[in-house]
Design an enzyme around this catalytic site. Structure first.
Site, PDB file in Angstrom:
ATOM      1  N   LYS A   1       0.807  -1.219   0.000  1.00  0.00           N
ATOM      2  CA  LYS A   1       0.000   0.000   0.000  1.00  0.00           C
ATOM      3  C   LYS A   1       0.834   1.260   0.000  1.00  0.00           C
ATOM      4  O   LYS A   1       1.666   1.467   0.879  1.00  0.00           O
ATOM      5  CB  LYS A   1      -0.874   0.026   1.247  1.00  0.00           C
ATOM      6  CG  LYS A   1      -2.107  -0.828   1.112  1.00  0.00           C
ATOM      7  CD  LYS A   1      -2.775  -0.909   2.429  1.00  0.00           C
ATOM      8  CE  LYS A   1      -4.221  -0.468   2.390  1.00  0.00           C
ATOM      9  NZ  LYS A   1      -4.758  -0.444   3.751  1.00  0.00           N
TER      10      LYS A   1
ATOM     11  N   GLY B   1       9.580  -6.761   7.621  1.00  0.00           N
ATOM     12  CA  GLY B   1       9.292  -8.199   7.711  1.00  0.00           C
ATOM     13  C   GLY B   1       9.344  -8.930   6.376  1.00  0.00           C
ATOM     14  O   GLY B   1      10.031  -9.951   6.232  1.00  0.00           O
TER      15      GLY B   1
END
Ligand code: 3PG
Length: 389
Positions: free
Chosen positions: A191, A344
């Site tokens: 996003k 991550g």
């Protein structure tokens, strides 16, 4: 910032804040990078003769109640194995901890304590009362102003930065403050709305900004191309245009894909087709950069002096859409540039392609890494600075 490495810790009670917030599935730790990164600090404190208390959060539990799902028990077991000594987990610890010099204990999830998240002063004072020296080593949580990352620094008799925190700050400063040039950043992921500040801050500093994944789509649309069914936030096309214009005004380039890999659906077995970027159709989802684009990006990476990498450029969890991320990862590994990777998904890609040893620095931070790159001051770092060196 006072450094733990400069302190005499013999016989001292030392409270060390680590970020041991690791993913756990069915009691199994699925990625232990944050645990292994904490080991040198813990060993050093033990070697210095400290009585060591380790504190960390895990997940986002409800304050004021214990639950097995939020317990650091699996982390205590893994710490014991890695350190080669038993690391007991202390359930109730806020009002006092029994630990002797040369011993180490892990304190149960600090986010179970009422007042932790609100940075409650009374709680921070209780933490401070447990120790002679507080060591902030949790870079991954340095962006949170909470009692164990921020408040305690104000009240501890002595407050210092741990070796891991300092190494992270040094590596980030090397990448951003006075980098070997050209500086290239790769900002990718799903996003764009979550990375706007990051893009805006980086455009000021970099020679090239590679955008990838869902973040590339508003830029592709801003350049006048159809993005079909791709993950995409239409209201951000104007923002993308502005960022592209700012980049141009500063002499920074935002190279866009010339080809992409598309599929009719987001699925591992969806048929993958390579298309020029100007031929994406209404039924297409862009799931990776194409081979020509990947080769171009690889050349830019190889010619860079410094590379900052956050986010995979395609859906690399699915083999058919992994080639772009793999090419970028291998180019970073082969480049002579100083590279720093964080986040991550990025670390999952680093693991998948086995390039950990070839990246200059791998950050343990997710949100903290991003906030640093956004140019924000991390509250825990500011608190350490305020205490002086
Ligand atoms: C992280 O995983 O980014 C850190 O451990 C911080 O966790 P939080 O977002 O729950 O504060």
């Amino acid at each position: 910032i006072l450094r733990m490495t400069d302190l005499d810790l013999a016989g001292k009670r030392v409270l060390i804040r680590q970020d041991l917030n690791v993913p756990i599935e069915n009691g199994r730790i699925t990625s232990e990078q944050r645990i292994t990164a904490s080991i040198p600090t813990l060993k050093l404190a033990l070697e210095k003769g400290a009585a060591v208390m380790v504190t960390s959060h895990l997940g986002r539990p409800k304050e004021g109640q214990w639950s097995e799902a939020d317990s650091l028990a699996p982390v205590a077991r893994r710490l014991s194995e890695l350190l080669g000594v038993e690391v007991p987990l202390v359930r109730d610890w806020v009002d006092g901890v029994e630990v002797r010099p040369g011993q180490i204990v892990l304190l149960e999830n600090c986010r179970m304590n009422v007042g932790e998240k609100a940075d409650d002063e009374a709680l921070a004072r209780k933490y401070a009362a447990l120790c002679d020296v507080f060591v902030m080593d949790a870079f991954g949580t340095a962006h949170r102003a909470q009692a164990s990352t921020h408040g305690v620094i104000r009240f501890a008799p002595v407050a210092a930065g741990g070796p891991l925190l300092m190494a992270e700050l040094d590596a980030l400063a090397r990448a951003l403050d006075n980098p070997a040039r050209p500086l290239l950043a790769i900002v990718a992921g799903s996003k764009v709305s979550t990375k706007l500040e990051l893009l805006t801050n980086l455009v000021d500093k970099v020679a090239q900004l590679i955008v990838g994944g869902g973040i590339a789509n508003p830029f592709i649309a801003a350049a006048g191309h159809d993005v079909g069914k791709s993950l995409y936030e239409p209201d951000l096309v104007e923002t993308a245009k502005k960022i592209a214009a700012d980049a141009q005004a500063r002499g920074a380039r935002i190279p866009l894909p010339v080809d992409v890999v598309v599929a009719p659906a987001f699925a591992a077995d969806a048929p993958a087709t390579v298309k020029p970027v100007d031929q994406v159709g209404a039924g297409d989802m862009i799931l990776d950069i194409g081979p020509q684009t990947a080769a171009q990006y690889a050349e830019l990476i190889k010619a860079a002096g410094t590379v900052v990498w956050n986010g995979p450029v395609g859906v690399f969890e699915f083999d058919a859409f992994a080639r772009g991320t793999e090419t970028v990862a291998r180019a970073i590994a082969e480049s002579r540039a100083f590279s720093i990777a964080g986040g991550g998904d990025t670390l999952a890609a680093v693991d998948k392609y086995g390039i950990a040893d070839d990246v200059g620095y791998i950050s343990t931070g997710g949100g903290a890494f991003l906030e640093f790159l956004e140019g924000k001051t991390l509250p825990a770092v500011a608190a350490l600075e305020a205490r002086g060196a």
